[in-house]
Design an enzyme around this catalytic site. Structure first.
Site, short mmCIF file in Angstrom:
data_model
loop_
_atom_site.label_atom_id
_atom_site.label_comp_id
_atom_site.label_asym_id
_atom_site.label_seq_id
_atom_site.Cartn_x
_atom_site.Cartn_y
_atom_site.Cartn_z
N TRP A 102 0.83 -1.22 0.00
CA TRP A 102 0.00 0.00 0.00
C TRP A 102 0.85 1.25 0.00
O TRP A 102 0.51 2.23 -0.66
CB TRP A 102 -1.01 -0.03 1.14
CG TRP A 102 -2.09 -1.03 0.86
CD1 TRP A 102 -2.37 -2.17 1.57
CD2 TRP A 102 -3.02 -1.03 -0.25
NE1 TRP A 102 -3.40 -2.85 0.97
CE2 TRP A 102 -3.82 -2.18 -0.14
CE3 TRP A 102 -3.24 -0.17 -1.33
CZ2 TRP A 102 -4.83 -2.50 -1.06
CZ3 TRP A 102 -4.25 -0.48 -2.24
CH2 TRP A 102 -5.02 -1.62 -2.10
N ASP A 172 -1.86 6.69 6.21
CA ASP A 172 -2.91 5.79 5.71
C ASP A 172 -3.19 4.78 6.82
O ASP A 172 -2.40 3.88 7.07
CB ASP A 172 -2.40 5.09 4.44
CG ASP A 172 -3.42 4.09 3.88
OD1 ASP A 172 -4.48 3.88 4.50
OD2 ASP A 172 -3.13 3.52 2.81
N LYS A 196 -12.38 -1.84 6.01
CA LYS A 196 -11.55 -2.77 6.75
C LYS A 196 -12.03 -2.88 8.19
O LYS A 196 -12.37 -3.95 8.66
CB LYS A 196 -10.08 -2.32 6.71
CG LYS A 196 -9.53 -2.01 5.32
CD LYS A 196 -9.26 -3.24 4.49
CE LYS A 196 -9.03 -2.97 3.01
NZ LYS A 196 -7.97 -2.05 2.66
C1 LIG Z 1 -7.40 -1.55 1.38
C2 LIG Z 1 -6.35 -0.53 1.53
C3 LIG Z 1 -6.20 0.54 0.64
C4 LIG Z 1 -7.09 0.71 -0.57
O1 LIG Z 1 -8.35 1.07 -0.20
P1 LIG Z 1 -9.48 1.44 -1.27
O2 LIG Z 1 -10.62 1.82 -0.39
O3 LIG Z 1 -9.74 0.23 -2.09
O4 LIG Z 1 -8.97 2.57 -2.08
C5 LIG Z 1 -5.21 1.48 0.88
N1 LIG Z 1 -4.40 1.38 1.94
C6 LIG Z 1 -4.49 0.35 2.82
C7 LIG Z 1 -3.56 0.29 3.98
C8 LIG Z 1 -5.47 -0.63 2.65
O5 LIG Z 1 -5.57 -1.63 3.53
#
Ligand SMILES: *Cc1c(COP(=O)(O)O)cnc(C)c1O
Length: 359
Positions: A102, A172, A196
């Protein structure tokens, strides 16, 4: 088929009580005569839902008053672009830490807008560690520093907040937000897709310090501009109303459980039990250095990859779903977010032990 324990990395398991409440309120929300899906986003019913949801998030994360909380679309992926678009503030470079897939995606997208300085990378270790903060080469002239607090695919998690001097810290937190208390005041921006650890997909929570709002050049489209979104309370366009409502139910559930500090204790215990089972077995192993192991995503491999398929088929038969690891790393991955009950982790541990005995 009965409901399974779903170890998917996201969209992922939701608390059953939340699903039941949504079901019960589906046709007629609190005697309003309509479903939340049918409400005007500007009407009094939905405004009340939105207000309560936002206040619950502010309370759960103890978000200070000098931050705006936005609920946007486009996922964390949209933020990969919106962050440089909004806060480069005329600067040519931004710092990024690369701890996994990511981070790598965020870096790639930011490269369209600025010169990306990789201040530290764990790529040489195949993303099984987090580079020591003291070795990071932070560039004080950069606009900000970005990192990923939990790498969902590699199962690597920061246990402390990096020290980056005066640079705005951007994080993030898609896969570990609300899993542990966090000092929001240390950050310039925190963002997370909801699918998540907070609800269904379709909403991105963005927590932005006020001094980072209003810096975007005029060419940035209004829906991608933190300032226009903040001014319109994230309703510049029609928001994902039903998903806001479901997010609100998950936040109420978390408050009833005692909030983030209480769920952290449960998360620590759940992860410890699963890692212990992996470490004590001869069949399973996890490659991540112990101090950086994720409490949310637990990848593991079988000593003989030829058994993978049977493991997955038998797990499904035992009501344990979505254990296949990400295609880029193979093996297995058990995502055990807030909504995964203790009993789900225990069922997985029992199944793994039985599979090892019989193979
Ligand atoms: C799942 C995830 C993403 C991507 O998320 P989207 O909602 O599909 O854009 C980005 N960063 C992390 C750490 C993730 O787990």
């Amino acid at each position: 088929m009965a409901r399974i324990y779903n170890f998917s990395a996201g969209p992922s398991m939701l608390p059953e009580s939340v699903l039941l409440q949504a079901q019960q309120e589906m046709l007629n929300w609190q005697d309003s005569g309509m479903s939340v899906m049918e409400m005007s986003h500007r009407g009094k019913h939905f405004m009340a839902i939105a207000e309560a949801m936002k206040n619950d998030l502010i309370e759960l994360l103890a978000i200070p008053a000098n931050y705006k909380v936005l609920f946007l679309q486009g996922g964390a992926t949209a933020q990969f672009a919106m962050i440089p678009q909004n806060i480069l503030n005329g600067k040519a470079k931004a710092c990024y830490v690369n701890t996994g897939a990511w981070s790598t995606s965020a870096i790639k997208e930011a490269g369209k807008y600025c010169d990306v300085q990789i201040v530290a990378s764990a790529e040489d270790s195949k993303f099984t560690t987090i580079p020591d903060f003291s070795d990071w080469s932070v560039d004080a002239d950069a606009a900000y520093l970005h990192y990923t607090s939990n790498e969902t695919i590699h199962g690597v998690e920061f246990s402390a907040i990096p020290e980056v001097g005066a640079l705005p810290l951007v994080c993030d937190m898609s896969s570990n937000i609300l899993s542990r208390p966090v000092d929001v005041s240390r950050y310039g921006i925190i963002y997370a897709g909801t699918q998540k650890n907070m609800g269904p997909s379709g909403v991105t929570v963005v927590i932005v310090r006020e001094d980072l709002i209003g810096l975007a050049p005029k060419s940035v489209p209004s829906v991608f501009n933190y300032e226009t979104q903040a001014k319109s309370d994230s309703m510049l366009n029609t928001p994902a109303t039903y998903n806001w409502y479901l997010l609100g139910l998950v936040l109420q559930w978390l408050k009833q459980l005692g909030g983030v500090a209480a769920i952290e204790q449960r998360n620590i215990a759940k992860a410890a039990r699963l890692y212990k089972a992996i470490d004590e077995s001869n069949l399973y192993s996890n490659p991540v250095l112990k101090e950086y192991r994720s409490r949310m995503n637990v990848p593991f491999v079988l000593a003989d990859a030829a058994l993978d398929k049977e493991f997955l088929v038998l797990a499904e038969k035992n009501g344990l779903g979505s254990l296949q690891g990400h295609r880029s790393v193979g093996g297995m991955r058990a995502s055990i977010y807030n909504a995964m009950p203790d009993a789900g982790v225990d069922a997985l541990i029992d199944f793994m032990a039985e599979f090892e005995r019989s193979h």
